[in-house]
Scaffold this motif. Structure first.
Motif, PDB file in Angstrom:
ATOM      1  N   GLN A  10      58.071  79.261  40.938  1.00 21.56           N
ATOM      2  CA  GLN A  10      58.045  77.896  41.404  1.00 21.56           C
ATOM      3  C   GLN A  10      58.346  77.761  42.758  1.00 21.56           C
ATOM      4  OE1 GLN A  10      57.110  75.304  39.523  1.00 21.56           O
ATOM      5  NE2 GLN A  10      55.833  76.770  38.285  1.00 21.56           N
ATOM      6  N   GLU A  11      59.509  78.465  43.209  1.00 21.56           N
ATOM      7  CA  GLU A  11      60.032  78.139  44.408  1.00 21.56           C
ATOM      8  C   GLU A  11      58.910  78.420  45.754  1.00 21.56           C
ATOM      9  OE1 GLU A  11      63.602  79.450  47.544  1.00 21.56           O
ATOM     10  OE2 GLU A  11      63.536  80.008  45.445  1.00 21.56           O
ATOM     11  N   ALA A  12      58.509  79.691  45.283  1.00 23.64           N
ATOM     12  CA  ALA A  12      57.243  79.904  46.220  1.00 23.64           C
ATOM     13  C   ALA A  12      56.030  79.069  46.155  1.00 23.64           C
ATOM     14  CB  ALA A  12      56.771  81.633  46.084  1.00 23.64           C
ATOM     15  N   ALA A  13      55.526  78.590  44.942  1.00 26.87           N
ATOM     16  CA  ALA A  13      54.675  77.566  44.695  1.00 26.87           C
ATOM     17  C   ALA A  13      55.013  76.395  45.518  1.00 26.87           C
ATOM     18  CB  ALA A  13      54.344  77.387  43.247  1.00 26.87           C
ATOM     19  N   GLN A  14      55.997  76.076  45.438  1.00 23.59           N
ATOM     20  CA  GLN A  14      56.588  74.653  46.041  1.00 23.59           C
ATOM     21  C   GLN A  14      56.349  74.911  47.411  1.00 23.59           C
ATOM     22  OE1 GLN A  14      56.520  71.669  44.653  1.00 23.59           O
ATOM     23  NE2 GLN A  14      56.120  72.825  42.632  1.00 23.59           N
ATOM     24  N   PHE A  15      56.672  75.837  48.408  1.00 23.79           N
ATOM     25  CA  PHE A  15      56.506  76.252  49.532  1.00 23.79           C
ATOM     26  C   PHE A  15      55.155  76.260  49.977  1.00 23.79           C
ATOM     27  CE2 PHE A  15      56.092  79.525  52.864  1.00 23.79           C
ATOM     28  CZ  PHE A  15      56.943  78.737  53.842  1.00 23.79           C
ATOM     29  N   LEU A  16      54.379  76.966  49.318  1.00 26.78           N
ATOM     30  CA  LEU A  16      53.017  77.150  49.689  1.00 26.78           C
ATOM     31  C   LEU A  16      52.219  75.950  49.475  1.00 26.78           C
ATOM     32  CD1 LEU A  16      52.121  80.618  47.932  1.00 26.78           C
ATOM     33  CD2 LEU A  16      52.537  80.077  50.417  1.00 26.78           C
ATOM     34  N   LEU A  17      52.628  74.973  48.521  1.00 25.46           N
ATOM     35  CA  LEU A  17      51.563  73.809  48.268  1.00 25.46           C
ATOM     36  C   LEU A  17      52.098  72.863  49.389  1.00 25.46           C
ATOM     37  CD1 LEU A  17      52.495  73.434  44.561  1.00 25.46           C
ATOM     38  CD2 LEU A  17      50.259  73.671  45.487  1.00 25.46           C
ATOM     39  N   LYS A  18      53.319  72.948  49.607  1.00 23.47           N
ATOM     40  CA  LYS A  18      53.742  71.851  50.732  1.00 23.47           C
ATOM     41  C   LYS A  18      53.103  72.305  52.139  1.00 23.47           C
ATOM     42  CE  LYS A  18      57.905  69.997  53.219  1.00 23.47           C
ATOM     43  NZ  LYS A  18      57.506  70.473  54.360  1.00 23.47           N
ATOM     44  N   GLY A  19      53.213  73.459  52.503  1.00 26.68           N
ATOM     45  CA  GLY A  19      52.497  74.053  53.624  1.00 26.68           C
ATOM     46  C   GLY A  19      51.144  73.884  53.888  1.00 26.68           C
ATOM     47  N   LEU A  20      50.472  74.194  52.722  1.00 23.82           N
ATOM     48  CA  LEU A  20      48.985  73.874  52.611  1.00 23.82           C
ATOM     49  C   LEU A  20      48.398  72.584  52.603  1.00 23.82           C
ATOM     50  CD1 LEU A  20      48.392  76.537  49.875  1.00 23.82           C
ATOM     51  CD2 LEU A  20      47.655  76.923  52.228  1.00 23.82           C
ATOM     52  N   ARG A  21      49.054  71.819  51.989  1.00 23.44           N
ATOM     53  CA  ARG A  21      48.896  70.451  51.928  1.00 23.44           C
ATOM     54  C   ARG A  21      49.086  69.816  53.331  1.00 23.44           C
ATOM     55  NH1 ARG A  21      51.164  69.603  45.972  1.00 23.44           N
ATOM     56  NH2 ARG A  21      49.357  69.914  44.821  1.00 23.44           N
ATOM     57  N   GLU A  22      50.343  70.179  53.819  1.00 23.74           N
ATOM     58  CA  GLU A  22      50.364  69.755  55.442  1.00 23.74           C
ATOM     59  C   GLU A  22      49.467  70.149  56.545  1.00 23.74           C
ATOM     60  OE1 GLU A  22      54.249  70.902  56.258  1.00 23.74           O
ATOM     61  OE2 GLU A  22      55.602  69.335  55.127  1.00 23.74           O
TER      62      GLU A  22
END
Length: 225
Positions: A10-22
């Protein structure tokens, strides 16, 4: 661009989701392999990013299933397993790229962009056709009405140029530059000789004629209706 991220951490997923969406991507998320497979088969994605080690179904099994179903969506595999054998296994399973953890987010973005560019690149044309005249550029074969035609290398190149410009008037200058690599007119009848030989091979005994002389302009290959 619409991406699917399959990551159980979950931690890695949230980091990647935030970065990709940005970075401007629309991203869906699945937290295990089973849910990821469901989303991958039910949705339309430009790229799938999947972890290799996942609950319920591992990433490589997921990729294999997608390929067996005929789905060609590019897949980037993420994994802490980074030996050569691990990377080879990931690519052989159907992955288009393999990125070893830990990785820099900038490298992930660069690999995503490369995969998306590759997908959007126009397909390389390997066959040409004008009427019942067909040219296979890979096999270097020419057929008309199903009958094989034997061409010399320069004749093949000349016909290829004409077929790539089917329906257009091709001038002597265009042929000299495109087929003979001359950037001047050497005052030779080489074009006339080769056109005559080519016409004998692709038109003699067939109807209708395909190779036409356009008086005062050049030549044109076309299938008249």
């Amino acid at each position: 661009m619409h991406l699917l991220l399959i990551e159980d951490d979950q931690e890695a997923a949230q980091f990647l989701l935030k970065g990709l969406r940005e970075s401007g991507y629309s991203v869906d998320h699945a937290a295990d392999g089973r849910d990821g497979l469901f989303k991958a088969t039910e949705g339309q994605f430009d790229l799938i990013i999947t972890d290799r080690m996942l609950p319920h179904m591992d990433g490589l099994t997921l990729v294999k299933f997608l390929r067996e179903q005929g789905r060609r969506t590019p897949v980037l595999v993420l994994s802490a397993l980074g030996t050569v054998d691990d990377r080879v296994l990931g690519l052989k399973a159907g992955g288009d790229d393999y990125l070893t953890k830990p990785f820099a987010f900038s490298e992930l973005l660069a690999r995503i962009e490369a995969l998306l560019r590759r997908r959007s690149a126009p397909a390389v044309q390997t066959k040409l056709a004008v009427g019942d005249l067909e040219m296979d550029l890979l096999a270097r074969q020419v057929r008309r009405a199903g009958q094989g035609i034997d061409l010399q290398p320069r004749e093949f190149r000349l016909l290829e140029y004409l077929m790539r410009h089917a329906g257009q008037v091709v001038t002597r200058t265009m042929l000299l530059e495109g087929v003979w690599d001359y950037h001047f007119d050497p005052q030779t009848n080489v074009i006339d000789v080769h056109i005559s030989r080519l016409r004998q091979k692709i038109d003699k005994g067939f109807q209708p004629p395909l190779l036409h002389t356009v008086r005062g302009a050049g030549y044109c290959i076309r299938a008249d209706n």
